[in-house]
Design a protein around this motif. Structure first.
Motif, PDB file in Angstrom:
ATOM      1  N   ILE A 124     -15.457   4.096 -19.922  1.00 46.79           N
ATOM      2  CA  ILE A 124     -15.710   4.468 -18.528  1.00 46.79           C
ATOM      3  C   ILE A 124     -14.638   5.460 -18.099  1.00 46.79           C
ATOM      4  CG2 ILE A 124     -15.874   3.641 -16.152  1.00 46.79           C
ATOM      5  CD1 ILE A 124     -16.724   0.909 -17.302  1.00 46.79           C
ATOM      6  N   ASP A 125     -15.027   6.707 -17.866  1.00 48.63           N
ATOM      7  CA  ASP A 125     -14.002   7.701 -17.536  1.00 48.63           C
ATOM      8  C   ASP A 125     -13.946   8.050 -16.057  1.00 48.63           C
ATOM      9  OD1 ASP A 125     -16.395   9.050 -17.575  1.00 48.63           O
ATOM     10  OD2 ASP A 125     -15.840  10.471 -19.150  1.00 48.63           O
ATOM     11  N   ASP A 126     -14.807   7.453 -15.243  1.00 44.00           N
ATOM     12  CA  ASP A 126     -14.708   7.592 -13.789  1.00 44.00           C
ATOM     13  C   ASP A 126     -14.339   6.233 -13.212  1.00 44.00           C
ATOM     14  OD1 ASP A 126     -15.365  10.235 -13.885  1.00 44.00           O
ATOM     15  OD2 ASP A 126     -17.362  10.031 -13.017  1.00 44.00           O
ATOM     16  N   VAL A 127     -13.124   6.108 -12.696  1.00 40.89           N
ATOM     17  CA  VAL A 127     -12.679   4.846 -12.108  1.00 40.89           C
ATOM     18  C   VAL A 127     -12.199   5.091 -10.677  1.00 40.89           C
ATOM     19  CG1 VAL A 127     -12.042   3.856 -14.346  1.00 40.89           C
ATOM     20  CG2 VAL A 127     -10.313   5.053 -12.994  1.00 40.89           C
ATOM     21  N   GLY A 128     -12.319   4.059  -9.846  1.00 34.26           N
ATOM     22  CA  GLY A 128     -11.944   4.183  -8.444  1.00 34.26           C
ATOM     23  C   GLY A 128     -10.874   3.178  -8.058  1.00 34.26           C
ATOM     24  N   LEU A 129      -9.767   3.685  -7.516  1.00 34.55           N
ATOM     25  CA  LEU A 129      -8.661   2.842  -7.070  1.00 34.55           C
ATOM     26  C   LEU A 129      -8.774   2.551  -5.577  1.00 34.55           C
ATOM     27  CD1 LEU A 129      -5.612   4.625  -8.788  1.00 34.55           C
ATOM     28  CD2 LEU A 129      -7.010   2.750  -9.698  1.00 34.55           C
ATOM     29  N   GLY A 130      -7.942   1.614  -5.111  1.00 36.83           N
ATOM     30  CA  GLY A 130      -7.861   1.332  -3.680  1.00 36.83           C
ATOM     31  C   GLY A 130      -6.938   0.158  -3.431  1.00 36.83           C
ATOM     32  N   VAL A 131      -6.347   0.125  -2.256  1.00 41.78           N
ATOM     33  CA  VAL A 131      -5.612  -1.047  -1.797  1.00 41.78           C
ATOM     34  C   VAL A 131      -6.190  -1.479  -0.460  1.00 41.78           C
ATOM     35  CG1 VAL A 131      -3.449  -0.499  -2.986  1.00 41.78           C
ATOM     36  CG2 VAL A 131      -3.825   0.366  -0.685  1.00 41.78           C
ATOM     37  N   LEU A 132      -5.945  -2.715  -0.078  1.00 37.27           N
ATOM     38  CA  LEU A 132      -6.381  -3.206   1.225  1.00 37.27           C
ATOM     39  C   LEU A 132      -5.174  -3.118   2.157  1.00 37.27           C
ATOM     40  CD1 LEU A 132      -8.545  -4.380   3.007  1.00 37.27           C
ATOM     41  CD2 LEU A 132      -8.051  -6.645   2.067  1.00 37.27           C
ATOM     42  N   PHE A 133      -5.113  -2.024   2.895  1.00 35.96           N
ATOM     43  CA  PHE A 133      -3.956  -1.798   3.759  1.00 35.96           C
ATOM     44  C   PHE A 133      -3.883  -2.875   4.835  1.00 35.96           C
ATOM     45  CE2 PHE A 133      -4.391   2.513   2.010  1.00 35.96           C
ATOM     46  CZ  PHE A 133      -3.082   2.731   1.622  1.00 35.96           C
ATOM     47  N   GLY A 134      -2.701  -3.445   4.971  1.00 36.07           N
ATOM     48  CA  GLY A 134      -2.470  -4.532   5.910  1.00 36.07           C
ATOM     49  C   GLY A 134      -2.019  -5.806   5.222  1.00 36.07           C
ATOM     50  N   LEU A 135      -2.236  -5.888   3.901  1.00 36.96           N
ATOM     51  CA  LEU A 135      -1.782  -7.069   3.176  1.00 36.96           C
ATOM     52  C   LEU A 135      -0.277  -7.033   2.962  1.00 36.96           C
ATOM     53  CD1 LEU A 135      -4.555  -7.556   0.463  1.00 36.96           C
ATOM     54  CD2 LEU A 135      -4.334  -8.674   2.691  1.00 36.96           C
ATOM     55  N   ASP A 136       0.262  -5.844   2.705  1.00 39.21           N
ATOM     56  CA  ASP A 136       1.701  -5.677   2.563  1.00 39.21           C
ATOM     57  C   ASP A 136       2.079  -4.387   3.275  1.00 39.21           C
ATOM     58  OD1 ASP A 136       4.486  -5.369   1.091  1.00 39.21           O
ATOM     59  OD2 ASP A 136       3.743  -7.366   0.578  1.00 39.21           O
ATOM     60  N   LYS A 137       3.321  -3.969   3.147  1.00 40.29           N
ATOM     61  CA  LYS A 137       3.798  -2.793   3.874  1.00 40.29           C
ATOM     62  C   LYS A 137       3.146  -1.534   3.326  1.00 40.29           C
ATOM     63  CE  LYS A 137       8.161  -4.895   5.237  1.00 40.29           C
ATOM     64  NZ  LYS A 137       7.749  -6.241   4.822  1.00 40.29           N
ATOM     65  N   TYR A 138       2.626  -0.703   4.231  1.00 43.59           N
ATOM     66  CA  TYR A 138       1.772   0.410   3.821  1.00 43.59           C
ATOM     67  C   TYR A 138       2.505   1.457   2.990  1.00 43.59           C
ATOM     68  CZ  TYR A 138       3.719   3.402   7.560  1.00 43.59           C
ATOM     69  OH  TYR A 138       4.554   4.151   8.359  1.00 43.59           O
ATOM     70  N   ARG A 139       3.799   1.650   3.236  1.00 43.01           N
ATOM     71  CA  ARG A 139       4.515   2.669   2.456  1.00 43.01           C
ATOM     72  C   ARG A 139       4.721   2.207   1.018  1.00 43.01           C
ATOM     73  NH1 ARG A 139       9.782   3.591   5.254  1.00 43.01           N
ATOM     74  NH2 ARG A 139      10.094   5.117   3.587  1.00 43.01           N
ATOM     75  N   TYR A 140       4.905   0.907   0.818  1.00 38.55           N
ATOM     76  CA  TYR A 140       4.990   0.357  -0.536  1.00 38.55           C
ATOM     77  C   TYR A 140       3.662   0.562  -1.253  1.00 38.55           C
ATOM     78  CZ  TYR A 140       6.391  -2.883  -4.270  1.00 38.55           C
ATOM     79  OH  TYR A 140       6.722  -3.431  -5.486  1.00 38.55           O
ATOM     80  N   GLU A 141       2.556   0.250  -0.572  1.00 39.18           N
ATOM     81  CA  GLU A 141       1.232   0.384  -1.177  1.00 39.18           C
ATOM     82  C   GLU A 141       0.928   1.847  -1.514  1.00 39.18           C
ATOM     83  OE1 GLU A 141       0.389  -2.306  -2.011  1.00 39.18           O
ATOM     84  OE2 GLU A 141       0.094  -3.800  -0.449  1.00 39.18           O
ATOM     85  N   PHE A 142       1.314   2.738  -0.629  1.00 35.66           N
ATOM     86  CA  PHE A 142       1.090   4.169  -0.837  1.00 35.66           C
ATOM     87  C   PHE A 142       1.779   4.644  -2.115  1.00 35.66           C
ATOM     88  CE2 PHE A 142       2.682   8.540  -0.159  1.00 35.66           C
ATOM     89  CZ  PHE A 142       1.490   9.220   0.060  1.00 35.66           C
ATOM     90  N   ALA A 143       3.037   4.266  -2.281  1.00 31.84           N
ATOM     91  CA  ALA A 143       3.772   4.669  -3.487  1.00 31.84           C
ATOM     92  C   ALA A 143       3.149   4.056  -4.735  1.00 31.84           C
ATOM     93  CB  ALA A 143       5.239   4.269  -3.366  1.00 31.84           C
ATOM     94  N   GLY A 144       2.781   2.775  -4.679  1.00 29.23           N
ATOM     95  CA  GLY A 144       2.163   2.126  -5.820  1.00 29.23           C
ATOM     96  C   GLY A 144       0.828   2.751  -6.194  1.00 29.23           C
TER      97      GLY A 144
END
Length: 471
Positions: free
Chosen positions: A235-255
């Motif tokens: 599978i060469d098309d994959v989709g990422l995402g985080v659920l913003f609000g579970l932890d600090k948004y700047r940490y999630e952004f960097a990750g």
């Protein structure tokens, strides 16, 4: 120890690297000279590293923030033009053995009925979606090896692709199911899926384990390394995402950016899409315990900075967001939205919106036709295009065209043809009137004279009843 090419989750998403990044961003959030240098570098639209992008996200200077938003808007135009792809989620089953504390489907929730669609029920749901005009679905199912085994998912995909009702057809099935094995990813690939989607939820390991106290999803490494297994499975098309609000948004952004960098470094292909959901109310879930919620201003800044950092990726916003919120971020980077969505199992065939199996509350409750007219009233081109997937322009082939800003040569005429199909087959009179003007206004933007002539010819054939043309 941070290693972008490592296949170990805690090394390519290294906690200390993220903390060092956030410290660096804090130290430089008012460093105008550095921020201007980063903005200037980003203008070549080749992306930014997670540390540079984190500085932009932390920037507090009002004038520089205006430049950041303007740059995001320009990059969106350069890569994706004024097209917005439409899709809908299709919930197959809410049986789940995980204990995710933010999701009403968690295994210990006795307040909701458990529902699993039969193949006949899936057929009815798909016909209802086709009759709206949808061509692209994202199927969703809880993790339950007894009730939702991979065989059930594969059979459901086969059923969805087999249904041709009137002029309707689902041409791309994206899959959002739990992390699984290379063997199962290979089976999904062979079934002809589009993008495999898996949200990380949070990249902060300690928070992740607390939020997923029981079930197979508790395993942070297995979940975080899923995209590597998916790519190994073809599978060469994959989709990422985080659920913003579970932890600090700047940490999630960097990750999130570090995960994208990892996929690019190891596989030569970054994420096909990045989704930006925010935690929202749901049955039986106390939202007050999540104190990292982000407001609309931060949400807009996140979208803009992701667009600048990862210019090639598609960005998705769902009906979790209100019409007002979606309108604000469309021009900053969003290229795909859902429309007419139901987040319940069997929701498309019930006359009234069912509430007992809803995964989360929908903020934008408009019909697909209303969403399409809204987009066109803002001069966007709604698109139901699935041509790249069916022409083999996936993975590195898609990325090469996208990074060279050549993908629009295919995307605009394909978008106009799929819009024409919608207008002829499904649109209200008011939507069709606006849509015909949008098509005529955008035909001149197909700069190749031969392609433009072919486009006009095919638009006439669609009017006469032919379907499914693609460049």
């Amino acid at each position: 120890m941070y290693d972008v090419k490592s296949m170990t989750a805690e090394e390519f998403i290294d906690d200390q690297e993220i903390l060092d990044t956030l410290k660096y961003a804090d130290e430089n959030k008012n460093n105008k000279e550095l921020i201007k240098e980063i903005i200037e570098k980003a203008k070549d639209a080749k992306g930014l590293g997670h540390r540079e992008a984190s500085v932009l996200l932390a920037c507090e200077d009002e004038d520089l923030n205006k430049e950041i938003f303007a740059l995001a808007e320009q990059i969106k135009k350069d890569f994706y033009g004024n097209r917005i792809v439409l899709f809908a989620p299709l919930y197959l089953s809410n049986y789940c053995i995980n204990g995710c504390v933010y999701c009403p489907y968690h295994g210990s929730n006795r307040q909701i009925p458990r529902v699993k669609l039969t193949q006949d029920q899936i057929r009815a749901e798909v016909i209802a979606l086709q009759d709206m005009g949808h061509k692209r679905l994202a199927i969703e199912a809880g993790e339950d090896p007894v009730n939702n085994p991979i065989e059930y998912i594969l059979e459901s995909i086969h059923t969805i692709y087999s249904i041709k009702h009137k002029n309707g057809a689902i041409r791309r099935v994206n899959v959002n199911i739990a992390a699984t094995t290379v063997e199962n990813y290979r089976k999904l690939h062979d079934a002809g899926i589009g993008t495999y989607i898996l949200f990380q939820e949070t990249y902060h390991k300690e928070s992740y384990e607390k939020l997923h106290p029981t079930g197979p999803k508790h395993d942070y490494a297995y979940h975080t390394e899923a995209m590597d297994r998916a790519m190994e499975g073809g599978i060469d098309d994959v989709g990422l995402g985080v659920l913003f609000g579970l932890d600090k948004y700047r940490y999630e952004f960097a990750g999130l950016l570090m995960h994208a960098e990892h996929l690019e470094a190891v596989h030569g292909v970054g994420p096909h899409t990045i989704s930006v959901p925010r935690i929202c109310p749901a049955e039986g879930i106390d939202n007050s315990v999540f104190n990292n919620a982000i407001d609309d201003d931060i949400f807009a800044k996140l979208v803009a900075c992701i667009r600048i950092a990862v210019p090639y990726t598609g960005m998705i916003v769902s009906t979790r967001e209100s019409q007002k919120s979606r309108e604000r971020v469309l021009h900053l980077g969003i290229s795909q939205i859902s429309g007419g969505s139901r987040t319940s199992v069997g929701g498309y065939t019930e006359e009234e919106r069912p509430e007992d199996t809803v995964q989360f509350d929908i903020s934008d409750r408009r019909t697909l036709d209303e969403v399409i007219k809204w987009l066109m009233d803002m001069d966007y081109v709604p698109s139901f295009c699935t041509a790249c997937y069916r022409e083999g322009r996936t993975g590195d082939r898609f990325m090469a065209l996208c990074k060279a800003k050549q993908i629009q040569n295919c995307c605009l005429p394909n978008a106009l043809m799929t819009l024409k199909e919608y207008l002829v087959d499904y649109a209200s009179d008011a939507t069709r009137e606006v849509g015909e003007k949008i098509i005529e206004a955008n035909i001149p933007d197909v700069t190749n004279e031969k392609a433009r002539a072919v486009l006009r010819e095919r638009l006439e054939k669609i009017e006469q009843g032919e379907r499914d043309f693609r460049f």
